[in-house]
Design a protein around this motif. Structure first.
Motif, PDB file in Angstrom:
ATOM      1  N   LEU A  63       0.964  -1.258  -0.019  1.00 55.47           N
ATOM      2  CA  LEU A  63       0.037  -0.033  -0.026  1.00 55.47           C
ATOM      3  C   LEU A  63       0.795   1.209  -0.169  1.00 55.47           C
ATOM      4  CD1 LEU A  63      -2.759  -1.261   2.367  1.00 55.47           C
ATOM      5  CD2 LEU A  63      -2.997  -0.633   0.039  1.00 55.47           C
ATOM      6  N   ARG A  64       2.073   1.101   0.725  1.00 52.66           N
ATOM      7  CA  ARG A  64       2.740   2.314   0.799  1.00 52.66           C
ATOM      8  C   ARG A  64       3.434   2.462  -0.502  1.00 52.66           C
ATOM      9  NH1 ARG A  64       3.826   0.865   6.507  1.00 52.66           N
ATOM     10  NH2 ARG A  64       5.142  -0.716   5.671  1.00 52.66           N
ATOM     11  N   ALA A  65       3.685   1.447  -1.033  1.00 52.92           N
ATOM     12  CA  ALA A  65       4.681   1.592  -2.309  1.00 52.92           C
ATOM     13  C   ALA A  65       3.682   1.978  -3.518  1.00 52.92           C
ATOM     14  CB  ALA A  65       5.221   0.145  -2.660  1.00 52.92           C
ATOM     15  N   GLU A  66       2.348   1.629  -3.435  1.00 51.38           N
ATOM     16  CA  GLU A  66       1.300   2.182  -4.390  1.00 51.38           C
ATOM     17  C   GLU A  66       1.269   3.386  -4.525  1.00 51.38           C
ATOM     18  OE1 GLU A  66      -0.793  -2.277  -5.081  1.00 51.38           O
ATOM     19  OE2 GLU A  66      -1.760  -0.702  -3.819  1.00 51.38           O
ATOM     20  N   LYS A  67       1.091   3.778  -3.160  1.00 54.61           N
ATOM     21  CA  LYS A  67       0.782   5.330  -3.031  1.00 54.61           C
ATOM     22  C   LYS A  67       1.871   6.294  -3.656  1.00 54.61           C
ATOM     23  CE  LYS A  67      -0.588   8.733   0.484  1.00 54.61           C
ATOM     24  NZ  LYS A  67      -0.956   8.846   1.907  1.00 54.61           N
ATOM     25  N   ALA A  68       3.177   5.856  -3.272  1.00 54.47           N
ATOM     26  CA  ALA A  68       4.143   6.659  -3.984  1.00 54.47           C
ATOM     27  C   ALA A  68       4.178   6.610  -5.339  1.00 54.47           C
ATOM     28  CB  ALA A  68       5.457   6.051  -3.193  1.00 54.47           C
ATOM     29  N   ALA A  69       3.873   5.436  -6.200  1.00 56.55           N
ATOM     30  CA  ALA A  69       3.819   5.123  -7.530  1.00 56.55           C
ATOM     31  C   ALA A  69       2.807   6.184  -8.150  1.00 56.55           C
ATOM     32  CB  ALA A  69       3.652   3.711  -7.760  1.00 56.55           C
ATOM     33  N   ALA A  70       1.682   6.023  -7.407  1.00 58.97           N
ATOM     34  CA  ALA A  70       0.620   6.934  -7.968  1.00 58.97           C
ATOM     35  C   ALA A  70       1.096   8.525  -7.968  1.00 58.97           C
ATOM     36  CB  ALA A  70      -0.738   6.722  -7.447  1.00 58.97           C
ATOM     37  N   GLY A  71       2.079   8.624  -7.044  1.00 60.62           N
ATOM     38  CA  GLY A  71       2.230  10.184  -6.796  1.00 60.62           C
ATOM     39  C   GLY A  71       3.356  10.623  -7.822  1.00 60.62           C
ATOM     40  N   VAL A  72       4.107   9.599  -8.347  1.00 57.76           N
ATOM     41  CA  VAL A  72       4.851  10.106  -9.436  1.00 57.76           C
ATOM     42  C   VAL A  72       4.507   9.768 -10.840  1.00 57.76           C
ATOM     43  CG1 VAL A  72       6.936   9.691  -7.835  1.00 57.76           C
ATOM     44  CG2 VAL A  72       6.295   7.816  -9.451  1.00 57.76           C
ATOM     45  N   GLU A  73       3.563   9.211 -10.834  1.00 54.01           N
ATOM     46  CA  GLU A  73       2.917   8.944 -12.667  1.00 54.01           C
ATOM     47  C   GLU A  73       2.796  10.024 -13.396  1.00 54.01           C
ATOM     48  OE1 GLU A  73       0.217   5.783 -14.554  1.00 54.01           O
ATOM     49  OE2 GLU A  73      -0.783   6.830 -12.927  1.00 54.01           O
ATOM     50  N   GLU A  74       2.186  11.003 -12.633  1.00 53.01           N
ATOM     51  CA  GLU A  74       2.016  12.071 -13.759  1.00 53.01           C
ATOM     52  C   GLU A  74       3.343  12.845 -14.047  1.00 53.01           C
ATOM     53  OE1 GLU A  74       0.125  14.539 -16.430  1.00 53.01           O
ATOM     54  OE2 GLU A  74      -0.761  12.804 -15.378  1.00 53.01           O
ATOM     55  N   ASP A  75       4.162  13.001 -13.200  1.00 55.20           N
ATOM     56  CA  ASP A  75       5.409  13.678 -13.408  1.00 55.20           C
ATOM     57  C   ASP A  75       6.304  12.978 -14.323  1.00 55.20           C
ATOM     58  OD1 ASP A  75       4.935  15.915 -11.848  1.00 55.20           O
ATOM     59  OD2 ASP A  75       5.846  14.825  -9.813  1.00 55.20           O
ATOM     60  N   ALA A  76       6.196  11.689 -14.086  1.00 49.61           N
ATOM     61  CA  ALA A  76       6.872  10.577 -15.280  1.00 49.61           C
ATOM     62  C   ALA A  76       6.403  10.694 -16.518  1.00 49.61           C
ATOM     63  CB  ALA A  76       6.930   9.418 -14.667  1.00 49.61           C
ATOM     64  N   ARG A  77       5.125  10.727 -16.636  1.00 49.32           N
ATOM     65  CA  ARG A  77       4.387  10.960 -18.004  1.00 49.32           C
ATOM     66  C   ARG A  77       4.951  12.236 -18.581  1.00 49.32           C
ATOM     67  NH1 ARG A  77      -0.460   9.314 -20.229  1.00 49.32           N
ATOM     68  NH2 ARG A  77      -1.115   8.305 -18.202  1.00 49.32           N
ATOM     69  N   ARG A  78       5.023  13.261 -17.706  1.00 46.61           N
ATOM     70  CA  ARG A  78       5.503  14.579 -18.447  1.00 46.61           C
ATOM     71  C   ARG A  78       6.786  14.846 -19.092  1.00 46.61           C
ATOM     72  NH1 ARG A  78       1.838  17.013 -14.402  1.00 46.61           N
ATOM     73  NH2 ARG A  78       3.949  17.106 -12.986  1.00 46.61           N
ATOM     74  N   ALA A  79       7.726  14.063 -18.220  1.00 39.14           N
ATOM     75  CA  ALA A  79       9.088  13.879 -18.211  1.00 39.14           C
ATOM     76  C   ALA A  79       9.620  13.091 -19.424  1.00 39.14           C
ATOM     77  CB  ALA A  79      10.075  13.191 -17.062  1.00 39.14           C
ATOM     78  N   ALA A  80       8.502  11.926 -19.671  1.00 38.48           N
ATOM     79  CA  ALA A  80       9.006  11.322 -21.027  1.00 38.48           C
ATOM     80  C   ALA A  80       8.236  11.767 -22.261  1.00 38.48           C
ATOM     81  CB  ALA A  80       8.045   9.876 -20.879  1.00 38.48           C
ATOM     82  N   GLY A  81       7.447  12.849 -22.220  1.00 41.63           N
ATOM     83  CA  GLY A  81       6.849  13.658 -23.241  1.00 41.63           C
ATOM     84  C   GLY A  81       6.265  12.605 -24.152  1.00 41.63           C
ATOM     85  N   PRO A  82       6.471  12.837 -25.718  1.00 37.85           N
ATOM     86  CA  PRO A  82       6.145  11.966 -26.684  1.00 37.85           C
ATOM     87  C   PRO A  82       6.766  10.607 -26.822  1.00 37.85           C
ATOM     88  CG  PRO A  82       7.676  13.601 -27.766  1.00 37.85           C
ATOM     89  CD  PRO A  82       7.314  13.880 -26.177  1.00 37.85           C
ATOM     90  N   ASP A  83       7.814  10.268 -26.052  1.00 39.74           N
ATOM     91  CA  ASP A  83       8.242   9.142 -25.950  1.00 39.74           C
ATOM     92  C   ASP A  83       7.595   8.145 -24.849  1.00 39.74           C
ATOM     93  OD1 ASP A  83      10.202   9.546 -28.083  1.00 39.74           O
ATOM     94  OD2 ASP A  83      11.380  10.488 -26.570  1.00 39.74           O
ATOM     95  N   TYR A  84       6.642   8.692 -24.226  1.00 39.32           N
ATOM     96  CA  TYR A  84       5.916   7.862 -23.138  1.00 39.32           C
ATOM     97  C   TYR A  84       5.242   6.615 -23.702  1.00 39.32           C
ATOM     98  CZ  TYR A  84       2.546   7.054 -19.479  1.00 39.32           C
ATOM     99  OH  TYR A  84       1.937   6.288 -18.334  1.00 39.32           O
TER     100      TYR A  84
END
Length: 381
Positions: A63-84
């Motif tokens: 549960l702790r790991a999933e909460k952390a993963a959900a928290g970084v997903e949007e930032d990771a999507r933006r960082a990847a840009g069109p290569d996501y």
């Protein structure tokens, strides 16, 4: 209101995640640190142990790991840009994994705490390919199709007993000519989970029993196949409760029910005594691979994992788009019930295959799509 609401302290005792208080003064060097508070209630941990095969300690850590993963997903999507190329939660690694079509963003994504995998197709390209499949008419032997970021392809699921049927083979051939496709099999065709009138803690329309999804200001959201716009709704005790103001099925599977005076909404999902009732804090989307639980009036509280998103499910009544697939079981009467991850609303139960004795899979319609469609505001704590 036609049912007893538990006292407010008991409701707030149902919080999934405990909140630690940060110290504002120096701690003496000889003082031992306080024990880390549990991340979830004992009841929820018991449900995850039963349905996911985890120990209490493993469930808390997940549960702790999933909460952390959900928290970084949007930032990771933006960082990847069109290569996501999509993302998912990896339970073994305890972190989010992000697919990339180019290594140039790999360091930036990893700096966020996510793992990476190099793939051929971007998420945007796969979404476009799936949209082309959505335009095809599918035979009953095709259960559905979705984009799978882990396979980096569009996955077409066929009913095992129908896999050699000419119509199914023809659909698969057309799909492969349209998109990068992986074919999987399922034991049964999907069906909706409405049921005839029986006891429990449901709502009723006509002779159909379904389950309440999430409270919104003015009413609640549920499955569209449970009733059409204008249909009257009765509460658990048979008294007048509300009216379907909007409903869509097939194509979609969602509805909005407004409630009459004498009833009111609360930001709670029933735990049915298995877990304390869950308070709803928001509607942040849980990544593929996350644990998720469902509350329904037949099989009550059940847990599993998110298997896929944006899947087209081919019911006998017609295809339904943008569904999320889970390993959670369900049965007749569970339709419309709430899917929740932690304290975040995810969606309303649509249908599936199997049952809670032998197992199966269930789909839900994401709640944020329903809120946007009808201009509703989720009732949160």
């Amino acid at each position: 209101m036609k049912r007893t609401i538990r006292p407010l302290p008991a409701v707030f005792a149902a919080l999934l995640f405990t909140v630690g208080l940060g110290a504002t003064h120096a701690v003496p060097a000889q003082a031992a640190p306080p024990p880390e508070p549990p991340s979830a209630s004992a009841g929820l941990l018991d449900a995850m142990r039963r349905d996911l095969g985890l120990t209490a300690e493993q469930a808390e850590e997940r549960l702790r790991a999933e909460k952390a993963a959900a928290g970084v997903e949007e930032d990771a999507r933006r960082a990847a840009g069109p290569d996501y190329g999509g993302s998912w939660f990896d339970p073994a690694a305890g972190r989010l994994v992000v697919a990339l079509t180019d290594r140039s963003e790999e360091a930036e994504v990893r700096a966020l705490g996510a793992g990476t995998r190099l793939v051929r197709h971007s998420a945007a390209a796969l979404d476009r390919a799936k949209s082309r499949l959505d335009e095809l008419a599918a035979p009953a032997g095709v259960a559905g199709w979705h984009v799978d970021p882990r396979a980096n392809s569009v996955v077409v699921t066929v009913v095992r007993s129908e896999r050699s049927a000419p119509a199914v083979r023809a659909f698969v051939e057309r799909a492969r000519a349209t998109a990068p496709v992986t074919v999987t099999e399922t034991a049964q065709a999907p069906r909706t989970y409405a049921a005839g009138t029986v006891g429990g803690d449901p709502y009723y329309t006509g002779n159909v029993r379904c389950s309440i999804g999430f409270s919104v200001h003015g009413g609640f959201v549920t499955a569209g196949h449970c009733g059409r716009a204008g249909a009257a709704v009765r509460g658990w005790d048979g008294s007048a409760m509300g009216t379907f103001q909007g409903s869509s099925f097939p194509g979609d599977d969602y509805a909005y029910v407004s409630i009459h005076s004498g009833w009111w909404t609360v930001p709670v999902v029933l735990g049915w005594g298995t877990v304390p009732d869950r308070l709803v804090r928001g509607s942040a989307v849980a990544p593929v691979g996350s644990s998720i639980c469902r509350s329904g009036s037949t099989t009550r509280w059940r847990c599993g994992t998110v298997l896929a998103m944006n899947e087209t499910v081919n019911y006998s009544q017609g295809a339904v788009h943008q569904m999320t697939k889970t390993s959670v079981c369900a049965e007749g009467g569970d339709s419309g019930g709430a899917f929740i991850s932690g304290d975040q609303a995810q969606g309303v139960t649509s249908g599936g295959w199997g049952n809670c004795s032998s197992g199966g899979e269930t789909w839900f319609q994401p709640v944020n799509e329903i809120l946007g469609r009808y201009g509703l505001t989720l009732h949160t704590a």
